[in-house]
Design an enzyme around this catalytic site. Structure first.
Site: not given
Length: 460
Positions: A144, A268
């Site tokens: 991320e 995710e």
């Protein structure tokens, strides 16, 4: 998203239009691996096994996240590696999907990493992972990184440093353990800009997967959905948010990966609660995600559902509780039923066809031989006739005790029907824990549109 961070978000029978947007020439990609994040197994030793029990499908890829507090917890987190080692070694074919920190928060920089100052630390990590038997792990280096909440945020002129840092870490780990079979995932968020994607990409030689994290959140007034917006109104909101935010992002990542000959990943993803600007029990989102993930043309190598109630957003579909039992009640029962149906090999209904509320039991503690009430409702987004069934089963062994059928229920588009069903559990049955199951069938009983384990209750 891990339990301490949030991305700024954010059908198996998808519509022909959506598939046309996402479709490309067929490839020979293998079936994607299915993974899950459900906490760290050092604190929940049965978590992943219990999740597989709930899903009815053996999950062989489990996700763990490194802390971002100390170098020791990056180089050699013995408490974490040991626990994951036991899970991986317990059955053949299991792998760890490991989110690896680049440096502890406040104790490093991308520039220092790019200069090679941390190489020795990642050589150490590779050695410790191999010693723990965690070969073949998929490693998310500085996951991320397009999110400003991450210590290794790669914006604000740090794009080149991130790309070089990624190369240094991959090289260090491969050099230290050349036979480990580690795979590396370059993993921003879904909303990264095309320019940032290009500037931070480390090169094909260092990347095995091109990944994106995506949760069902919406902006510009699309979410949260007002309580008065139900049926077709709610489905229209879900579709609009998908079309505006997510479909273009999936196309962007698919094209980027195909241009580089790489497999995609979705490390995710999850539904999201309305309190954190989510779409709630969004069956449309789940259908569209499964359609994309399992479409061979998109060449997805693996996906991992984030089955967790994080502090900054709720996503859990399973019934797995903190002790590895099956007592948790999800906020997203329809999405959970649809997700399970995919892995049970049961095609889900057309998008948005039927949803149900969780059944309630009154009184909550039932006495054998005395009547109690089960209440619930069913909503159909289009005109149809269905059969609604409520079943009472014992939790131990799932033995059917008694059921009630409401046959040939005709719905108009967007209509909700409520059902209040009296039941009695005979005195010949044992005391203990029972549950209500909610089922909806097609009019001819040929298809199960929904099958959901609902409320558990105590019988004296």
């Amino acid at each position: 998203m891990n339990s301490g961070s949030r991305k700024h978000l954010a059908s198996v029978l998808a519509s022909l239009v959506a598939l046309a947007v996402l479709a490309v020439a067929p490839s020979a990609s293998a079936q994607p691996l299915t993974g899950v994040y459900h906490g760290e197994v050092f604190s929940q030793p049965r978590a992943i096994d219990a999740y597989s029990e709930w899903l009815g499908y053996e999950v062989t890829l489990a996700q763990g996240h490194q802390d971002k507090d100390t170098w020791e917890n990056i180089e050699n987190p013995t408490w974490q590696l040991g626990a994951w080692s036991r899970w991986v070694k317990a059955k053949p074919g299991r792998r760890l999907n490991y989110s690896v920190s680049i440096f502890p928060e406040g104790q490093g920089s991308l520039a220092q990493c790019a200069q090679g100052q941390y190489d020795f630390r990642f050589r150490n990590l590779a050695t410790h992972m191999v010693n723990a038997g965690l070969q073949r792990s998929i490693i998310r280096v500085g996951w991320e990184f397009s999110g400003f909440w991450m210590p290794w945020y790669a914006g604000n002129g740090q794009e080149a440093n991130y790309a070089e840092c990624f190369r240094r870490i991959v090289t260090a780990m491969r050099t230290s353990q050349p036979s480990a079979g580690f795979e590396f995932d370059w993993n921003p968020n879904y909303d990264i800009s095309p320019a940032m994607m290009t500037a931070t990409y480390p090169g094909n030689a260092y990347v095995d997967y091109i990944g994106f994290d995506l949760y069902d959140q919406g902006w510009q007034g699309r979410y949260p959905i007002p309580s008065t917006c139900t049926g077709q109104c709610r489905l229209d909101r879900w579709k609009l948010n998908w079309d505006v935010q997510f479909a273009p992002a999936l196309t962007k990542f698919r094209d980027f990966a195909q241009a580089r000959g790489k497999r995609l990943s979705v490390p995710e993803w999850g539904v999201n609660d309305p309190a954190t600007t989510g779409g709630g029990d969004n069956t449309w989102f789940v259908q569209q995600m499964l359609a994309f993930i399992f479409n061979p043309a998109n060449n997805v190598g693996y996906h991992s559902y984030f089955d967790w109630q994080a502090g900054d957003g709720h996503h859990q579909l399973s019934d797995v509780d903190a002790n590895g039992g099956h007592t948790f009640q999800t906020e997203f029962p329809n999405a959970a039923a649809l997700y399970k149906a995919h892995f049970a090999g049961t095609p889900p209904p057309p998008p948005g066809t039927v949803t149900t509320t969780r059944a309630t039991v009154s009184p909550t503690t039932v006495t054998r031989g005395q009547s109690f009430q089960v209440a619930g409702s069913v909503t159909a987004s289009s005109a149809m006739t269905v059969n609604v069934k409520y079943e009472i089963r014992s939790v131990t062994g799932s033995t059917l005790i008694v059921d009630r059928i409401y046959g040939n229920q005709a719905f108009t588009a967007g209509q909700t029907r409520s059902f209040n069903t009296p039941f009695t559990i005979g005195t010949d049955k044992p005391a203990g824990t029972y549950r209500v199951d909610t089922l909806v069938y097609s009019a001819d009983w040929s298809k199960t549109l929904l099958y959901r384990n609902d409320t558990t209750f105590t019988v004296n």
